[in-house]
Write an enzyme that holds these catalytic residues in place. Structure first.
Site, PDB file in Angstrom:
ATOM      1  N   CYS A  12      16.844  -0.480  42.209  1.00 26.57           N
ATOM      2  CA  CYS A  12      16.561  -1.942  41.971  1.00 26.57           C
ATOM      3  C   CYS A  12      17.601  -2.717  41.297  1.00 26.57           C
ATOM      4  O   CYS A  12      17.716  -3.708  41.447  1.00 26.57           O
ATOM      5  CB  CYS A  12      15.699  -1.917  41.063  1.00 26.57           C
TER       6      CYS A  12
ATOM      7  N   HIS B 211      13.862  -8.413  37.717  1.00 27.86           N
ATOM      8  CA  HIS B 211      13.218  -7.554  38.364  1.00 27.86           C
ATOM      9  C   HIS B 211      11.705  -7.386  38.764  1.00 27.86           C
ATOM     10  O   HIS B 211      11.124  -8.000  37.572  1.00 27.86           O
ATOM     11  CB  HIS B 211      13.833  -6.216  38.402  1.00 27.86           C
TER      12      HIS B 211
ATOM     13  N   ASN C 150       7.325  -5.117  44.859  1.00 30.19           N
ATOM     14  CA  ASN C 150       8.747  -4.784  44.410  1.00 30.19           C
ATOM     15  C   ASN C 150       9.673  -4.414  45.819  1.00 30.19           C
ATOM     16  O   ASN C 150       9.238  -3.353  46.204  1.00 30.19           O
ATOM     17  CB  ASN C 150       8.545  -3.575  43.517  1.00 30.19           C
TER      18      ASN C 150
HETATM   19  O1  UT7 Z   1      11.365  -0.915  40.337  1.00 29.79           O
HETATM   20  C1  UT7 Z   1      11.841   0.462  39.531  1.00 29.79           C
HETATM   21  C2  UT7 Z   1      11.211   0.584  38.409  1.00 29.79           C
HETATM   22  N1  UT7 Z   1       9.613   0.741  38.429  1.00 29.79           N
HETATM   23  C3  UT7 Z   1       9.018   0.281  37.603  1.00 29.79           C
HETATM   24  O2  UT7 Z   1       9.419  -0.551  36.607  1.00 29.79           O
HETATM   25  C4  UT7 Z   1       7.574   0.645  37.652  1.00 29.79           C
HETATM   26  C5  UT7 Z   1       7.024   0.842  36.225  1.00 29.79           C
HETATM   27  N2  UT7 Z   1       5.875   1.450  36.215  1.00 29.79           N
HETATM   28  C6  UT7 Z   1       4.486   0.487  36.388  1.00 29.79           C
HETATM   29  O3  UT7 Z   1       4.720  -0.454  36.853  1.00 29.79           O
HETATM   30  C7  UT7 Z   1       3.391   1.278  36.132  1.00 29.79           C
HETATM   31  O4  UT7 Z   1       3.391   2.687  35.514  1.00 29.79           O
HETATM   32  C8  UT7 Z   1       2.449   1.542  37.471  1.00 29.79           C
HETATM   33  C9  UT7 Z   1       2.108   0.323  38.163  1.00 29.79           C
HETATM   34  C10 UT7 Z   1       3.322   2.548  38.164  1.00 29.79           C
HETATM   35  C11 UT7 Z   1       1.184   2.578  37.261  1.00 29.79           C
HETATM   36  O5  UT7 Z   1       0.423   1.749  36.221  1.00 29.79           O
HETATM   37  P1  UT7 Z   1      -0.132   2.338  34.872  1.00 29.79           P
HETATM   38  O6  UT7 Z   1      -0.813   1.160  34.250  1.00 29.79           O
HETATM   39  O7  UT7 Z   1       1.141   2.908  34.001  1.00 29.79           O
HETATM   40  O8  UT7 Z   1      -1.022   3.413  35.246  1.00 29.79           O
HETATM   41  P2  UT7 Z   1      -0.973   4.993  34.841  1.00 29.79           P
HETATM   42  O9  UT7 Z   1      -0.038   5.723  35.846  1.00 29.79           O
HETATM   43  O10 UT7 Z   1      -0.915   5.285  33.383  1.00 29.79           O
HETATM   44  O11 UT7 Z   1      -2.381   5.401  35.047  1.00 29.79           O
HETATM   45  C12 UT7 Z   1      -3.688   4.963  34.443  1.00 29.79           C
HETATM   46  C13 UT7 Z   1      -4.829   5.265  35.220  1.00 29.79           C
HETATM   47  C14 UT7 Z   1      -4.950   6.722  35.465  1.00 29.79           C
HETATM   48  O12 UT7 Z   1      -6.348   7.203  35.601  1.00 29.79           O
HETATM   49  P3  UT7 Z   1      -6.999   7.975  34.403  1.00 29.79           P
HETATM   50  O13 UT7 Z   1      -5.848   9.107  34.141  1.00 29.79           O
HETATM   51  O14 UT7 Z   1      -6.630   7.189  32.860  1.00 29.79           O
HETATM   52  O15 UT7 Z   1      -8.242   8.112  34.627  1.00 29.79           O
HETATM   53  C15 UT7 Z   1      -4.382   6.818  36.991  1.00 29.79           C
HETATM   54  O16 UT7 Z   1      -4.881   7.803  37.799  1.00 29.79           O
HETATM   55  O17 UT7 Z   1      -4.886   4.490  36.478  1.00 29.79           O
HETATM   56  C16 UT7 Z   1      -5.279   5.268  37.375  1.00 29.79           C
HETATM   57  N3  UT7 Z   1      -4.522   5.015  38.584  1.00 29.79           N
HETATM   58  C17 UT7 Z   1      -5.117   3.912  39.425  1.00 29.79           C
HETATM   59  N4  UT7 Z   1      -6.548   3.793  39.708  1.00 29.79           N
HETATM   60  C18 UT7 Z   1      -6.783   2.714  40.632  1.00 29.79           C
HETATM   61  C19 UT7 Z   1      -3.134   4.742  38.981  1.00 29.79           C
HETATM   62  N5  UT7 Z   1      -2.822   4.149  40.075  1.00 29.79           N
HETATM   63  C20 UT7 Z   1      -4.110   3.398  40.411  1.00 29.79           C
HETATM   64  C21 UT7 Z   1      -4.599   2.600  41.553  1.00 29.79           C
HETATM   65  N6  UT7 Z   1      -5.885   2.442  41.674  1.00 29.79           N
HETATM   66  N7  UT7 Z   1      -3.722   2.384  42.520  1.00 29.79           N
END
Ligand code: UT7
Length: 333
Positions: free
Chosen positions: A118, A260, A290
């Site tokens: 990125c 970004h 992204n």
């Molecule tokens: O460009 C390169 C750099 N990348 C970034 O900067 C990305 C940084 N990270 C993020 O933007 C976020 O971490 C994500 C968007 C990738 C994920 O979001 P999050 O709020 O951090 O979700 P998480 O992985 O902590 O998951 C939280 C919950 C989980 O469920 P439980 O375990 O709490 O029951 C996941 O299974 O949300 C669930 N989950 C979803 N639910 C519905 C994860 N993805 C989804 C989804 N739909 N698409």
């Protein structure tokens, strides 16, 4: 006499094919929803290439470069070099830059690809600025282009929903006089210790492609989203402060920030830390998601089209990505 590096034209290409959030649940059958994706990431829709029509990174990069050159009234024959930032080249080799050079008919131009995920565009822009300032190059095309749809795991709901495809291009030229679009400063950092949190493991020399690497799903993006999120917030925030401080500026001096676009919550936290209202931030994550190396040039190109910048305005770019890599740049529009 100080030679300056100035951005004299910009261009972008986003594929026609629009993929809304509902596609992941309705077409792919993933357990997700438009409401979750919008509230946790800010993404509403994104563009993906039409691979059957032959679209990939080089074709998008070529179109962005054509549009950039056309707005400057130039052709490929007028540039010294073509620098392409991408982590999704059409092939390992020949480089994407070589494919673009051929497609543009840029007979006199050299070119190569850089890999900084990125942060690729910002790092490559710094390289181009140094080349024109030193007199090594007169006029360069700097392109950020990525086809993330070719390397995302469409079964990993937390990762696949944040990415899109696209390409953006800046024309960077040397000037002996102060000029609009001057690239004033760059700050760049890497921390390879973060490599494990965002990676594509196989297909390189360490794990060449085999039936086993394919079966083990090692040719797609693996991201520890929470860890990357935490580092992105802290490090992008820090690097903006570092850039402003070393230029004797306060955040009030900045007219437009172009961060970004990986997650709207990351962008909001950077805005909060700098005391920027959201109208001073360019946001395109809602429509394009992204697009990795394409994010900064496509967003600047869009912001200009929207009339968000006036002559003399200070613009700050900030980025964070795999590596870890991160950085910030200062430009006077
Ligand atoms: O460009 C390169 C750099 N990348 C970034 O900067 C990305 C940084 N990270 C993020 O933007 C976020 O971490 C994500 C968007 C990738 C994920 O979001 P999050 O709020 O951090 O979700 P998480 O992985 O902590 O998951 C939280 C919950 C989980 O469920 P439980 O375990 O709490 O029951 C996941 O299974 O949300 C669930 N989950 C979803 N639910 C519905 C994860 N993805 C989804 C989804 N739909 N698409």
């Amino acid at each position: 006499m100080t030679r300056r590096a100035v951005v004299t034209a910009t261009g972008r290409y986003l594929p026609e094919r629009e993929v809304p959030n509902s596609w992941f649940s309705d077409e792919l059958g993933l357990e997700t929803s438009d409401a979750w994706i919008q509230s946790r990431t800010g993404v509403q829709t994104r563009r993906f290439v039409d691979r059957e029509a032959g679209e990939a990174t080089a074709s998008m990069a070529t179109e962005a470069a054509r549009r950039c050159l056309a707005s400057a009234g130039l052709t490929g024959a007028d540039v010294d070099g073509i620098l392409v930032a991408t982590v999704t080249p059409d092939h390992f080799f020949p480089s994407t830059a070589c494919l673009v050079q051929d497609a543009l008919g840029a007979k006199g131009a050299y070119g190569w690809d850089t890999s900084a995920a990125c942060s690729g565009f910002l790092f490559t822009l710094a390289q181009a600025a140094a080349m024109v300032r030193s007199g090594m190059a007169r006029r360069l095309l700097v392109i950020g282009a990525d086809t993330m749809s070719s390397i995302i795991d469409f079964e990993d709901r937390a990762t696949c929903v944040i990415f899109g495809d696209g390409a953006g291009c800046f024309l960077v030229e040397g000037s002996d006089e102060p000029a609009d679009g001057e690239l004033l400063d760059f700050v760049m950092h890497t921390d390879g210790a973060g490599g494990d949190s965002l990676k594509m493991v196989a297909g390189g020399s360490r794990h060449p492609t085999t039936a086993q690497t394919v079966a083990a799903n090692l040719h797609v993006v693996h991201q520890d989203g929470r860890t990357v999120f935490k580092h992105a917030v802290g490090r992008m925030g820090d690097v903006v402060t570092e850039l402003l401080e070393r230029n004797g500026l306060s955040s009030d001096d900045v007219k437009l920030a172009i961060p970004h676009q990986a997650n709207l919550r990351i962008i909001q936290s950077i805005a909060k830390r700098q005391g920027w209202s959201m109208d001073r931030i360019a946001v395109t994550i809602d429509r394009w998601a992204n697009t990795t190396a394409a994010t900064l040039p496509t967003t600047l190109d869009w912001a200009v089209e929207e009339g968000r910048l006036e002559r003399g305005d200070l613009v700050v770019f900030a980025t964070f990505g795999a590596g870890f890599t991160w950085g910030a740049a200062l430009m006077r529009w």
